[in-house]
Design a protein around this motif. Structure first.
Motif, PDB file in Angstrom:
ATOM      1  N   ASP A  27       0.849  -1.189   0.000  1.00 22.14           N
ATOM      2  CA  ASP A  27       0.000   0.000   0.000  1.00 22.14           C
ATOM      3  C   ASP A  27       0.890   1.246   0.000  1.00 22.14           C
ATOM      4  N   ARG A  41      -5.689   0.341   0.964  1.00 22.91           N
ATOM      5  CA  ARG A  41      -6.109  -0.619  -0.053  1.00 22.91           C
ATOM      6  C   ARG A  41      -4.902  -0.986  -0.904  1.00 22.91           C
ATOM      7  N   HIS A  83      -2.979  -4.298  -9.445  1.00 22.07           N
ATOM      8  CA  HIS A  83      -1.646  -4.191 -10.047  1.00 22.07           C
ATOM      9  C   HIS A  83      -0.553  -4.465  -9.012  1.00 22.07           C
ATOM     10  N   GLU A  84      -0.718  -3.895  -7.802  1.00 22.97           N
ATOM     11  CA  GLU A  84       0.262  -4.132  -6.734  1.00 22.97           C
ATOM     12  C   GLU A  84       0.259  -5.605  -6.319  1.00 22.97           C
ATOM     13  N   GLU A 142      -8.469 -10.096 -11.158  1.00 22.10           N
ATOM     14  CA  GLU A 142      -9.624  -9.259 -10.842  1.00 22.10           C
ATOM     15  C   GLU A 142     -10.888 -10.114 -10.693  1.00 22.10           C
ATOM     16  N   ASP A 195     -12.804  -7.362  -7.388  1.00 18.59           N
ATOM     17  CA  ASP A 195     -12.724  -5.903  -7.253  1.00 18.59           C
ATOM     18  C   ASP A 195     -11.389  -5.465  -7.840  1.00 18.59           C
ATOM     19  N   THR A 196     -11.155  -4.165  -7.912  1.00 15.52           N
ATOM     20  CA  THR A 196      -9.889  -3.656  -8.434  1.00 15.52           C
ATOM     21  C   THR A 196      -8.875  -3.382  -7.331  1.00 15.52           C
ATOM     22  N   SER A 197      -9.320  -3.537  -6.067  1.00 18.97           N
ATOM     23  CA  SER A 197      -8.394  -3.364  -4.943  1.00 18.97           C
ATOM     24  C   SER A 197      -8.926  -4.134  -3.739  1.00 18.97           C
ATOM     25  N   SER A 207      -3.990  -2.313  -4.686  1.00 22.75           N
ATOM     26  CA  SER A 207      -4.585  -2.455  -6.017  1.00 22.75           C
ATOM     27  C   SER A 207      -4.264  -3.824  -6.608  1.00 22.75           C
TER      28      SER A 207
END
Length: 166
Positions: A17, A23, A27-28, A46, A51-53, A25
């Motif tokens: 984070d 949160r 991508h992370e 996803e 969700d996206t995060s 993401s």
């Protein structure tokens, strides 16, 4: 290899984070998984996450899901000793986490204690209007207004819902 503790997971979450918004993401998370040789596409991730995060509790449940999937894949007919060993570590980690929330050491987590710890972790947003009493009520099986360790274990092993997200 030693078991990953709840403290390790908290440290990992905080490191992922980067902008400290509570949160992580997709991508992370994808980058982390690639670094530990778990290969997936962003789209697959996803769909899996939904969700996206992820918030912290969602991250913990995601980790638990990955560990269970890995254990299921690695079953080769050998004894269940390592599973029982892992379960012991899980209970020990849950007990440590429970003690973090049980600020007065009375064996129960009150709504005030929950809010205090979540605030210190940066996971409590007063503006959202959520009440810790409502959060506890979801898992409070004996309706005494607090969580004992058994109720806490149920809470920590239940999949998150959009209503219980912190």
């Amino acid at each position: 290899m030693s078991a990953v503790t709840i403290e390790d997971l908290h440290r990992i979450f905080k490191n992922l984070d980067k902008n400290n918004h509570g949160r992580v993401s997709i991508h992370e998370l994808h980058h982390l998984l690639e670094n530990v040789s778990i290969h997936t596409t962003l789209e697959e991730l996803e769909k899996l996450v939904g969700d996206t995060s992820l918030g912290y509790m969602d991250f913990l449940f995601f980790y638990e899901t990955i560990v269970k999937a890995r254990m299921a894949e690695s079953k080769d007919g050998s004894s269940n000793d390592h599973i029982e060993h892992d379960d012991k570590y899980r209970v020990d980690d849950l007990l440590k986490a429970f003690k973090v929330f049980d600020l007065n050491g009375d064996g129960f987590i009150s709504s005030e204690e929950l809010q205090s710890v979540l605030s210190r972790l940066g996971l409590w947003d007063k503006k959202r209007g959520q009440d810790c009493k409502e959060m506890i009520h979801v898992y409070d099986q004996n309706l005494d207004g607090a969580l004992d360790f058994e109720e806490f274990k149920v809470m920590m092993s239940s999949p998150p819902t959009s209503d219980s997200e912190i």
